[in-house]
Design an enzyme around this catalytic site. Structure first.
Site, short mmCIF file in Angstrom:
data_model
loop_
_atom_site.label_atom_id
_atom_site.label_comp_id
_atom_site.label_asym_id
_atom_site.label_seq_id
_atom_site.Cartn_x
_atom_site.Cartn_y
_atom_site.Cartn_z
N ASP A 202 0.83 -0.93 -0.08
CA ASP A 202 0.04 -0.02 -0.23
C ASP A 202 0.92 1.04 -0.06
OD1 ASP A 202 -2.20 1.64 0.11
OD2 ASP A 202 -2.37 1.54 2.31
N ASP B 170 -1.35 6.08 -6.83
CA ASP B 170 -1.87 5.20 -5.67
C ASP B 170 -1.82 3.70 -6.58
OD1 ASP B 170 -2.75 3.89 -3.45
OD2 ASP B 170 -4.78 4.15 -4.19
#
Length: 453
Positions: free
Chosen positions: A120, A327
């Site tokens: 992440d 992201d």
């Protein structure tokens, strides 16, 4: 007007060929990142839906559903953080993204116990589920037992890592933490150090959360999470590496028999080259949300049309809202609503296909494919899409923004609208080495055949 657009197909349009698997070939870029011998490591990444016998369109839809949830979480928490009054008992906490789309294999402890963790780039904390576990979710790997590891050590409350936690307490076990992801997902436990093994490289004394109470959705694909954000708790910061990169294979490759894997590289084992096809833009910071990697997007072109997007649309506001982050854990790109509506309008104007109004895909804009002429292959023309970042105009390959499905007879734009933040998603990043240079504070896109690394 339509005929003039077609006559300019070499600059306005790309050719999209659809076979039963809907493969595309707008432009094949065979630029390989230079491999250098130095400290660092390379880790294989696996998509969370890999091996589930899904078509790429089904995988896209599943990813969009997770991405919408992730986006909603970010927006709600950004709005909530604005309304929280700072006092001695109540402070504004940073927003963390949480679940993701790719798993990385690693091992923890001495002797090493293997497990898969979610990668992440939108959060910092490294954590895994630990015994004794008061509340743990079902995971594909066993819960880590610190008593069986000779290298496990709890972190004292005076540690800088403990002080870097957004929420911590000094208990009988040392530094106790609570790390929330905003949608009632959280991990709670003891902060400790342990030896982590990445491929064949062992790294001692990595600070991590030994989670004894872990709740929420989206984490059960792995046994924990590895934060690669910009904060002091992240793996990147703890290893003091100035660079890291990842290279994500095409979503269309996931259903092939070869099942290629994506790659994460820590250090500069794969980096920019002198090749002209390297697109570098500054990484900017948002003090309100320090974990995220923000990019300076200044404009978007569809075909040869520069969209009339206000300069302030993608700027970070004084209240911390706005801006665009890159992201790895969000599937499609989300743009501020006003900008997305301009993109959508221009695609409708330039595409020579009927708009699908069935709302059956979960995506904002889809078109009806022409009927198969019996050849087993469908060819359509789609407008070029260019993201103009500060210092770099990224001309995306067709497969990085248009995904089609012959079975449903649709081709869809892999983008959506948002409010409060824009996100450059992983579909748009596929088959590019995405290099984060934290020393120079830049991000580079290097077109790469990621399945050949």
């Amino acid at each position: 007007m339509a005929s003039s657009l077609l006559s300019l197909s070499t600059i306005l349009f790309i050719i999209f060929s659809l076979q039963p698997s809907f493969s595309t070939s707008r432009r094949v870029l065979d630029v390989h990142a230079t491999r250098q011998h130095e400290t660092g490591f390379r880790v294989v990444l696996k998509h969370v839906d890999s091996g589930k016998n899904l078509t790429k369109f089904e995988r896209l839809q599943r990813g969009v559903k997770r991405g919408n949830h992730r986006l909603q979480r970010l927006m709600e928490n950004m709005m909530a953080s604005l309304s929280v009054e700072t006092s001695t008992t109540q402070v504004t906490s940073p927003v963390h993204a949480g679940n993701g789309e790719f798993l990385m294999n690693l091992a923890i402890g001495t002797p090493p116990e293997p497990y898969a963790a979610i990668m992440d780039t939108g959060s910092d904390l490294i954590w895994t589920q630990c015994k004794p576990c008061t509340k743990c979710f079902d995971a594909p790997t066993p819960v880590f037992d610190p008593k069986k590891s000779s290298s496990f050590s709890k972190i004292p409350c005076s540690s800088s890592l403990c002080k870097a936690l957004p929420t911590s307490d000094c208990g009988s076990d040392g530094c106790e933490y609570l790390y929330s992801y905003g949608d009632y997902s959280s991990t709670e436990g003891v902060l400790a150090t342990e030896t982590f093994t990445f491929d064949t490289v062992s790294v001692p004394e990595v600070g991590f959360g030994c989670g004894e109470d872990n709740e929420g959705s989206g984490f059960n694909q792995g046994g924990g999470l590895v934060g690669l954000g910009r904060g002091p708790l992240s793996l990147v910061s703890q290893l003091k590496q100035s660079k890291f990169s990842y290279c994500l294979t095409s979503i269309s490759d996931e259903t092939s028999s070869q099942n290629p894997t994506s790659t994460l590289v820590m250090g500069s084992l794969a980096t920019e080259t002198a090749n002209s096809s390297v697109y570098t833009t500054p990484l900017i910071k948002n003090p309100s949300h320090p974990s995220f990697y923000y990019l300076s997007l200044v404009g978007i072109s569809v075909g040869n049309v520069d969209l009339p997007i206000k300069k302030s649309t993608f700027a970070v506001g004084s209240d911390g809202t706005g801006g665009m982050i890159i992201d790895s854990g969000t599937t499609i790109t989300y743009l501020q609503e006003s900008a997305f509506e301009l993109v959508k309008k221009e695609f409708v104007s330039q595409m020579i296909l009927n708009v699908d109004n069935s709302d059956s895909t979960g995506l904002d804009l889809c078109f009806e494919l022409p009927e198969d002429d019996g050849s087993g292959e469908t060819t359509i023309e789609i407008p070029k899409l260019v993201f103009h970042f500060d210092g770099a105009s990224l001309d995306l390959p067709g497969e990085n923004y248009m995904i089609g499905d012959v079975k449903s007879g649709l081709v869809c734009l892999a983008m959506g609208s948002s409010s409060g933040i824009s996100i450059f998603g992983n579909i748009q990043q596929q088959n590019m080495m995405v290099v984060h240079d934290l020393e120079k504070e830049t991000l580079s896109f290097v077109p790469t055949k990621c399945d050949q690394l």
